[in-house]
Design a protein around this motif. Sequence first.
Motif, short mmCIF file in Angstrom:
data_model
loop_
_atom_site.label_atom_id
_atom_site.label_comp_id
_atom_site.label_asym_id
_atom_site.label_seq_id
_atom_site.Cartn_x
_atom_site.Cartn_y
_atom_site.Cartn_z
N PRO A 92 13.24 48.16 48.76
CA PRO A 92 13.53 49.72 48.30
C PRO A 92 14.44 49.77 47.47
O PRO A 92 15.62 48.90 47.47
CB PRO A 92 14.00 50.21 49.74
N TRP A 150 22.35 53.26 53.82
CA TRP A 150 20.99 53.22 54.16
C TRP A 150 20.80 54.83 54.47
O TRP A 150 19.69 55.26 54.70
CB TRP A 150 20.79 52.35 55.40
N VAL A 169 11.44 54.68 55.16
CA VAL A 169 11.74 53.94 54.03
C VAL A 169 12.11 52.52 54.57
O VAL A 169 11.21 51.39 54.29
CB VAL A 169 12.41 54.31 53.08
N ARG A 170 12.91 52.58 55.57
CA ARG A 170 13.69 51.36 55.90
C ARG A 170 12.71 50.44 56.90
O ARG A 170 12.36 49.43 56.61
CB ARG A 170 14.98 51.55 56.61
N ILE A 214 17.90 51.94 46.40
CA ILE A 214 18.74 52.90 46.88
C ILE A 214 19.57 53.14 45.83
O ILE A 214 20.48 52.69 45.20
CB ILE A 214 19.61 52.68 48.10
N VAL A 236 18.53 57.04 51.95
CA VAL A 236 17.01 57.13 52.15
C VAL A 236 16.53 57.26 53.49
O VAL A 236 17.49 57.17 54.28
CB VAL A 236 16.32 55.81 51.65
N SER A 237 15.43 57.61 53.68
CA SER A 237 15.10 58.07 54.98
C SER A 237 14.71 57.10 55.96
O SER A 237 14.52 55.75 55.36
CB SER A 237 13.63 59.00 55.00
#
Length: 147
Positions: A98, A79, A86-87, A100, A82-83
């Motif tokens: 999303p 995780w 985003v989560r 990844i 991604v920033s």
Amino acid sequence: MPTRLHKNRKKRGHVSAGHGRIGKHRKHPDGRGNAGGMHHKRIMMDKYHPGYFGKVGMRYFHKTNNKFYCPTINLDKVWTLVSDDVRKEYATKSDIAPVIDAYKAGYFKVLGRGNLPDQPVIVKAKFFSKTAEKKIKAVGGTCVLTA
């Protein structure tokens, strides 16, 4: 250091200069460096350096390391690719997940250490371990193989 402070100045006039009359100070009396490891220095080599002589394994002619290049990442770090926004953005949505892309981030293989948050995710990579695949599917995600 100036010559006057050298220890040898004190030894002037004494025939053997502290190296003894019988043994004599010769250049390399038992060979240079590691010479004699299998002969007169055998006991020292066996005692303090066991396994120094001999071979192990198979030969591999012209080994190029390109085919063995496989940087890995564990699930607990997936995780971070991604920033955090985003989560949080996808946490509320149930119909979309999303993506990844571990391969794009420079990782070829995804390994299964750690846990994923209870949130579906699509992970792209060249390789997945069995445990990684099981854990990704357990949270409702999918593993996509890329070439």
